[in-house]
Design an enzyme around this catalytic site. Sequence first.
Site, PDB file in Angstrom:
ATOM      1  N   ASP A  11       1.020  -1.110   0.189  1.00 52.69           N
ATOM      2  CA  ASP A  11       0.091  -0.016  -0.100  1.00 52.69           C
ATOM      3  C   ASP A  11       0.810   1.187   0.028  1.00 52.69           C
ATOM      4  OD1 ASP A  11      -1.446   2.177   0.631  1.00 52.69           O
ATOM      5  OD2 ASP A  11      -2.562   1.148   2.338  1.00 52.69           O
ATOM      6  N   ASP A  52      -6.597  -0.468  -1.446  1.00 55.80           N
ATOM      7  CA  ASP A  52      -5.692   0.490  -1.660  1.00 55.80           C
ATOM      8  C   ASP A  52      -4.410   0.059  -1.795  1.00 55.80           C
ATOM      9  OD1 ASP A  52      -5.377  -0.474   1.064  1.00 55.80           O
ATOM     10  OD2 ASP A  52      -5.582   1.315   2.075  1.00 55.80           O
ATOM     11  N   ASP A  53      -4.181  -1.523  -2.187  1.00 50.02           N
ATOM     12  CA  ASP A  53      -2.912  -2.105  -2.479  1.00 50.02           C
ATOM     13  C   ASP A  53      -2.506  -2.390  -3.798  1.00 50.02           C
ATOM     14  OD1 ASP A  53      -1.890  -3.359   0.773  1.00 50.02           O
ATOM     15  OD2 ASP A  53      -3.797  -2.877   0.430  1.00 50.02           O
ATOM     16  N   GLN A  94       2.809   4.356   2.729  1.00 52.16           N
ATOM     17  CA  GLN A  94       2.732   3.870   4.221  1.00 52.16           C
ATOM     18  C   GLN A  94       3.357   2.569   4.353  1.00 52.16           C
ATOM     19  OE1 GLN A  94      -1.444   3.498   5.073  1.00 52.16           O
ATOM     20  NE2 GLN A  94      -1.236   1.242   5.177  1.00 52.16           N
ATOM     21  N   ASN A 104      16.851  -7.483   0.182  1.00 56.28           N
ATOM     22  CA  ASN A 104      15.524  -8.434   0.152  1.00 56.28           C
ATOM     23  C   ASN A 104      14.217  -7.863   0.670  1.00 56.28           C
ATOM     24  OD1 ASN A 104      13.497 -10.208   0.890  1.00 56.28           O
ATOM     25  ND2 ASN A 104      15.197 -12.074   0.388  1.00 56.28           N
ATOM     26  N   TYR A 228       1.666  -0.081  14.960  1.00 59.37           N
ATOM     27  CA  TYR A 228       0.715  -0.036  13.829  1.00 59.37           C
ATOM     28  C   TYR A 228       0.979   0.752  12.646  1.00 59.37           C
ATOM     29  CZ  TYR A 228      -3.353   0.144  10.977  1.00 59.37           C
ATOM     30  OH  TYR A 228      -4.361   0.000   9.787  1.00 59.37           O
ATOM     31  N   LYS A 231      -2.500  -2.494   7.382  1.00 57.08           N
ATOM     32  CA  LYS A 231      -2.973  -3.690   7.131  1.00 57.08           C
ATOM     33  C   LYS A 231      -2.059  -4.516   6.277  1.00 57.08           C
ATOM     34  CE  LYS A 231      -5.078  -5.534   9.475  1.00 57.08           C
ATOM     35  NZ  LYS A 231      -4.621  -5.730  10.956  1.00 57.08           N
ATOM     36  N   ASP A 232      -1.887  -5.798   6.836  1.00 56.95           N
ATOM     37  CA  ASP A 232      -1.231  -6.854   6.009  1.00 56.95           C
ATOM     38  C   ASP A 232      -1.554  -7.017   4.767  1.00 56.95           C
ATOM     39  OD1 ASP A 232      -0.032  -7.085   8.661  1.00 56.95           O
ATOM     40  OD2 ASP A 232      -1.010  -9.281   8.691  1.00 56.95           O
ATOM     41  N   ASP A 233      -2.915  -7.034   4.407  1.00 53.61           N
ATOM     42  CA  ASP A 233      -3.495  -7.296   3.213  1.00 53.61           C
ATOM     43  C   ASP A 233      -2.682  -8.333   2.348  1.00 53.61           C
ATOM     44  OD1 ASP A 233      -5.110  -5.453   4.021  1.00 53.61           O
ATOM     45  OD2 ASP A 233      -4.070  -3.615   3.109  1.00 53.61           O
ATOM     46  N   ARG A 265      -9.824   0.309  11.142  1.00 54.29           N
ATOM     47  CA  ARG A 265      -8.610   0.712  12.088  1.00 54.29           C
ATOM     48  C   ARG A 265      -7.884  -0.637  12.174  1.00 54.29           C
ATOM     49  NH1 ARG A 265      -8.755   6.188  13.012  1.00 54.29           N
ATOM     50  NH2 ARG A 265     -10.542   6.920  12.342  1.00 54.29           N
ATOM     51  N   ASP A 286     -14.763   1.316   6.153  1.00 49.34           N
ATOM     52  CA  ASP A 286     -13.295   0.769   5.713  1.00 49.34           C
ATOM     53  C   ASP A 286     -13.435  -0.755   5.261  1.00 49.34           C
ATOM     54  OD1 ASP A 286     -12.692   3.318   5.863  1.00 49.34           O
ATOM     55  OD2 ASP A 286     -10.912   3.077   7.123  1.00 49.34           O
TER      56      ASP A 286
HETATM   57  C1  F6R Z   1      -6.257   1.112   6.559  1.00 49.90           C
HETATM   58  C2  F6R Z   1      -7.400   0.645   7.350  1.00 49.90           C
HETATM   59  C3  F6R Z   1      -8.223   1.948   7.745  1.00 49.90           C
HETATM   60  C4  F6R Z   1      -7.547   2.810   8.660  1.00 49.90           C
HETATM   61  C5  F6R Z   1      -8.532   3.978   9.003  1.00 49.90           C
HETATM   62  C6  F6R Z   1      -7.989   5.176   9.775  1.00 49.90           C
HETATM   63  O1  F6R Z   1      -5.962  -0.149   6.043  1.00 49.90           O
HETATM   64  O2  F6R Z   1      -7.622  -0.430   7.734  1.00 49.90           O
HETATM   65  O3  F6R Z   1      -9.428   1.371   8.435  1.00 49.90           O
HETATM   66  O4  F6R Z   1      -7.105   2.412   9.609  1.00 49.90           O
HETATM   67  O5  F6R Z   1      -9.271   4.699   7.832  1.00 49.90           O
HETATM   68  O6  F6R Z   1      -6.891   5.703   9.167  1.00 49.90           O
HETATM   69  P1  F6R Z   1      -6.004   6.930   9.480  1.00 49.90           P
HETATM   70  O7  F6R Z   1      -5.370   6.449  10.792  1.00 49.90           O
HETATM   71  O8  F6R Z   1      -4.713   6.731   8.511  1.00 49.90           O
HETATM   72  O9  F6R Z   1      -6.842   7.898   9.405  1.00 49.90           O
HETATM   73 MG    MG Z   2      -3.908   1.920   3.234  1.00 46.47          MG
HETATM   74 MG    MG Z   3      -4.856  -1.992   2.153  1.00 46.64          MG
END
Ligand code: F6R
Ligand code: MG
Ligand code: MG
Length: 364
Positions: A11, A52-53, A94, A104, A228, A231-233, A265, A286
Amino acid sequence: MPRTLSVIKADIGGFVGHSAMHPEVEELGRERLRDAVESGMLIDAQAHSCGDDLFLIMSHDHGQDAEVVHHFAWDLFVAGTEVAKKLHLYGAGQDLLVDAFSGNIKGAGPGSAELEYEERPSEPVIVFMADKTSAGAFNLPFYKMFADPFNTAGLVIAEPLHSGFSFEVHDVKEHKKIVLNCPEEIYDLLVFIGSPARYAIKRVVNRATGEIASVSSTDKLSLIAGRYVGKDDPAAIVRCQGAFPAVGEVLEPFTTAWIVEGFMRGSHYGPLMPVSLGDAHPARFDGPPRLVALGFQIADGKLIGPRDMFDDPSFNNVRQEANDVADQLRKHGPFEPHRLPLDEMEYTTMPAVAAKMSDRWAEM
Ligand code: F6R
Ligand code: MG
Ligand code: MG
């Protein structure tokens, strides 16, 4: 000589918020992959996105963990981050957790799943791309694909599958691995993989032929960064047909909306929804977490495809189920079991709130 299929993903900036990838970033990925194929470094390659990946699917002869391939992917993500920064996309770069590439991509932030294989006369594979979930999300579906005869008829009635599969499981916290043989060690296997936040299936091998059947990315971003960061996705590659489950047996586990971590989140459980590329843009809370399946026939290393495997009305019921499960879980708001247990949440205000309230707690 074995051939390698590498899926390396990151991502590097979301559009809008964390919901999807901007077409300009994806296009940059495609251009760079085209150049790498023209230069002969890669045999063939494609870039796709899930949420978003950005997932780079690369066919080559350099083997897994090849510096030339990993370095190329890293540079591509760095260049994509520049585009993301120019467009003020959300969370630009990110997943790039180190300042400079050092041999690697593992431990640097991006996830990787790499398959080394001898190409069969016909080589059907499915590349899975997930968003808003974590490394262990494939544990349950892989178990069903490779060890559950109620999912995979071939385990019972097809000779090349009948000896079963072995599972390489990674302890993502202790950085250890173990191989368990199924069917005889199914109960032992389940003790570990039933806890996907700690144990993730890295590789599955056909015991009769020794061939790798599947690989997945088990990179845990929060453990790499110590905090944090996203996400690993995860990504996964599964070979199909012959000594492996049929395409339909590989897709069948996703007819249930399994509950995985990674919703809002990274701190909530939500249902994993199998979707077509066109629907891989999680928006509600999300999420819910998404999964795309791209099918390819590999021909002398060339990627013939993709076929967008979940773009099929027979997955409509599970999508409806995922929406129903999401509705039900959402009603719990900030309560478990929608919210993750305290020590698994990616976001928490607990230390600050506990400190603020520390002198208000009394013995009872
Ligand atoms: C991202 C995710 C989202 C974010 C959330 C808050 O992979 O899972 O749910 O954690 O949108 O994002 P921030 O803290 O960047 O505002
Ligand atoms: Mg993201
Ligand atoms: Mg993602």
